[in-house]
Structures are given as C-alpha cells and as structure tokens.
Write an enzyme that holds these catalytic residues in place. Sequence first.
Site, PDB file in Angstrom:
ATOM      1  CG  ASP A   8      34.820  46.226  27.545  1.00  0.00           C
ATOM      2  OD1 ASP A   8      34.751  45.633  28.642  1.00  0.00           O
ATOM      3  OD2 ASP A   8      35.769  46.086  26.754  1.00  0.00           O
ATOM      4  CG  ASP A  10      40.537  46.372  30.633  1.00  0.00           C
ATOM      5  OD1 ASP A  10      40.877  47.456  31.135  1.00  0.00           O
ATOM      6  OD2 ASP A  10      40.430  45.311  31.287  1.00  0.00           O
ATOM      7  CB  CYS A  93      31.900  39.987  35.972  1.00  0.00           C
ATOM      8  SG  CYS A  93      32.007  38.207  36.312  1.00  0.00           S
ATOM      9  CG  HIS A  95      32.122  35.711  39.389  1.00  0.00           C
ATOM     10  ND1 HIS A  95      31.091  36.566  39.055  1.00  0.00           N
ATOM     11  CD2 HIS A  95      31.995  35.457  40.714  1.00  0.00           C
ATOM     12  CE1 HIS A  95      30.354  36.795  40.127  1.00  0.00           C
ATOM     13  NE2 HIS A  95      30.880  36.145  41.147  1.00  0.00           N
TER      14      HIS A  95
END
Length: 174
Positions: A8, A10, A93, A95
């Site tokens: 990941d 952040d 992503c 979205h």
Amino acid sequence: MKRAVFLDRDGVLNEVLTDRVKFVNKPEQLFLLDGAAEAVAEISKEDVEIFVVTNQGGVGLGFLKEKELHRIHQHLEKLVEEKGGRFREITYCPHKPKAGCECRKPNAGMLLNLAGKYEINLEKSVMVGDHERDIEAGQKAGCKTVFIGEGETNADYQAASLFDAVEKIKEMVQ
C-alpha cells in the site's frame, strides 16, 4: 511463477494525515516514512516483484487529476531508486470510495490483475498495508499479509513500520 510483495502507498511508504501533510495531491507533498526507501531497497535484493497498490479516491472525487498522480508516483519511484529500491509497477484505483468497483481495496482486483499480467503466484506473495482493507484485499487474493501500525488486525504479521517488517517479509516470500 514469480513471487511478489504488494505495498500500500499512504501510511506504508509515505506520510498521510500528519502535521506536514493531510493528503498527497502534489509531488512535493510526498514525504517518505523513515526507512521506507531502505526497506524497499532491501526487499529488492530478493527475487520478487514489488508493486504499489493504492486506493486514490481523490481522482474520482475530483481533488486530484490523474496526470498529477502520475507525477507523484514518478517522484516516489525516484526517491526509492535513490536508495537502491525498485518497483515493478505502481497501480491505483481512481474510483470514488463507494463506487463499488472490483479494484478498490478491500477488493482484490488490483492484486489479481497484476498477478495475471506478471504471472505471480499469490500464495507465495505478501500484501503489506496499514488498514484492514489492505489486509482483506491480500487475503481475498490468497496472499500472506503484513499490517503496519498498531491496533488489532487479522494479518499474518504486524510491525511498527515497513522497515521493521523487512526480514519477516523476506521470510514469507520464500
């Protein structure tokens, strides 16, 4: 088939919600966490692919343009490369948080797409994140999981930082 470490962004690689930065919307707002670049460099010595998989709902919400996100990721790659690390690919992503897409974590779409594209054995791979949604995505994909931070988690392993987790990650992808 290859093995991979999915990171990941952040909270694992860079600061978010700190005194210096709330969200990273420009390259100059990206501050690496202590030891993060060195951790990637150490993992890069293994025979594994390293990917960044990050939810970037700010794009879908209109706070961040994809062109700027690409500039942020180029800056991230440069900072990591300066310490000897490398990413195979950074994927995201774009979205909105409740868009219902398959790519947004806790769904496993980003991991599954990368696994297909690069012939990754997900059972011999590791997902590293600082939220349970990251851990859930890794588990749905069939990966081992590492949680960065404090608090309860369903991850296979937990550490205070990516740097602190390096040896365990290397062991998990063997």
